[in-house]
Design a protein around this motif. Sequence first.
Motif, mmCIF file in Angstrom:
data_model
loop_
_atom_site.group_PDB
_atom_site.id
_atom_site.type_symbol
_atom_site.label_atom_id
_atom_site.label_comp_id
_atom_site.label_asym_id
_atom_site.label_seq_id
_atom_site.Cartn_x
_atom_site.Cartn_y
_atom_site.Cartn_z
ATOM 1 N N ASP A 164 -29.375 -65.315 27.290
ATOM 2 C CA ASP A 164 -29.564 -66.196 26.139
ATOM 3 C C ASP A 164 -28.184 -66.676 25.694
ATOM 4 O O ASP A 164 -27.362 -65.880 25.247
ATOM 5 C CB ASP A 164 -30.262 -65.446 25.007
ATOM 6 C CG ASP A 164 -30.641 -66.340 23.847
ATOM 7 O OD1 ASP A 164 -30.041 -67.420 23.694
ATOM 8 O OD2 ASP A 164 -31.538 -65.955 23.073
ATOM 9 N N THR A 165 -27.910 -67.988 25.810
ATOM 10 C CA THR A 165 -26.579 -68.514 25.483
ATOM 11 C C THR A 165 -26.317 -68.568 23.980
ATOM 12 O O THR A 165 -25.172 -68.627 23.564
ATOM 13 C CB THR A 165 -26.384 -69.924 26.070
ATOM 14 O OG1 THR A 165 -27.389 -70.791 25.547
ATOM 15 C CG2 THR A 165 -26.473 -69.896 27.581
ATOM 16 N N ARG A 166 -27.356 -68.541 23.161
ATOM 17 C CA ARG A 166 -27.154 -68.612 21.706
ATOM 18 C C ARG A 166 -26.591 -67.305 21.168
ATOM 19 O O ARG A 166 -25.768 -67.302 20.276
ATOM 20 C CB ARG A 166 -28.469 -68.945 21.003
ATOM 21 C CG ARG A 166 -29.008 -70.318 21.384
ATOM 22 C CD ARG A 166 -30.444 -70.475 21.011
ATOM 23 N NE ARG A 166 -31.265 -69.572 21.817
ATOM 24 C CZ ARG A 166 -32.570 -69.562 21.829
ATOM 25 N NH1 ARG A 166 -33.234 -70.399 21.075
ATOM 26 N NH2 ARG A 166 -33.242 -68.729 22.593
ATOM 27 N N SER A 167 -27.062 -66.166 21.724
ATOM 28 C CA SER A 167 -26.607 -64.860 21.238
ATOM 29 C C SER A 167 -25.714 -64.142 22.251
ATOM 30 O O SER A 167 -25.075 -63.164 21.905
ATOM 31 C CB SER A 167 -27.821 -63.986 20.925
ATOM 32 O OG SER A 167 -28.578 -63.766 22.106
ATOM 33 N N ASN B 176 -30.658 -73.107 26.276
ATOM 34 C CA ASN B 176 -30.879 -71.830 25.584
ATOM 35 C C ASN B 176 -30.787 -70.638 26.525
ATOM 36 O O ASN B 176 -30.315 -69.574 26.132
ATOM 37 C CB ASN B 176 -32.236 -71.827 24.880
ATOM 38 C CG ASN B 176 -32.263 -72.789 23.710
ATOM 39 O OD1 ASN B 176 -31.220 -73.215 23.219
ATOM 40 N ND2 ASN B 176 -33.452 -73.142 23.270
ATOM 41 N N PHE B 177 -31.257 -70.797 27.755
ATOM 42 C CA PHE B 177 -31.217 -69.709 28.732
ATOM 43 C C PHE B 177 -30.564 -70.216 30.007
ATOM 44 O O PHE B 177 -30.806 -71.351 30.415
ATOM 45 C CB PHE B 177 -32.626 -69.182 29.039
ATOM 46 C CG PHE B 177 -33.323 -68.640 27.834
ATOM 47 C CD1 PHE B 177 -33.049 -67.355 27.375
ATOM 48 C CD2 PHE B 177 -34.242 -69.412 27.142
ATOM 49 C CE1 PHE B 177 -33.677 -66.859 26.252
ATOM 50 C CE2 PHE B 177 -34.876 -68.919 26.014
ATOM 51 C CZ PHE B 177 -34.597 -67.638 25.565
ATOM 52 N N THR C 249 -23.479 -78.678 24.367
ATOM 53 C CA THR C 249 -24.375 -77.576 24.038
ATOM 54 C C THR C 249 -25.061 -77.081 25.305
ATOM 55 O O THR C 249 -25.680 -77.872 26.018
ATOM 56 C CB THR C 249 -25.445 -78.042 23.026
ATOM 57 O OG1 THR C 249 -24.796 -78.665 21.922
ATOM 58 C CG2 THR C 249 -26.278 -76.872 22.536
#
Length: 188
Positions: free
Chosen positions: A178-181, A130-131, A127
């Motif tokens: 932002d790696t989530r979006s 987040n950034f 994972t």
Amino acid sequence: MANYSTNEFKGGLKVMLDGDPCSIVENELVKPGKGQAFNRVKLRNLMTGRVLEHTFKSGDSLEAADVLELEMEYLYTDGDMWYFMKTDGSFEQYAVEKKALGDTEKWLKEQVPYTVTLWNDNVINVTPPNFIELEVTETDPGLKGDTAQGGSKPATLSSGAVVRVPLFINEGEVLKVDTRSGEYVSRA
């Protein structure tokens, strides 16, 4: 191995279901007017990444998954495997296959810590933070006065990811993403 009863279910809990480690995404307790209460649970299979929905009667239990989540630093790739190193001082390295890496491959940057999930001493998931800050390697040049409508353009980052960025961004700039979006956040 410990067991978790339905009243202990909560988001993020790691359990075994059908021989695979799973993470509880969402748990909803349902008390119908007639009949026994039950839990409607969404689980993410940590091996395949698929999300499935399952219902458990009140009082059922699941075995706890022997899953470790460690902070590891990305080192390098040799084309077939990606190598991560523990940051706890042991400098132990783990080789990760493409299957376990999944979509995280486009967010890899050397010397950045990632959360690596181990099951039976094998890496099953990586994972990203987040950034992450990455350099723009290719994008169309921005034209002065071209921002009246607040448009965007595609930009290829140093990791190979393609994100939409504002028109004023040029090659060579470092961006926070932002790696989530997969969206542009700001200049770094």
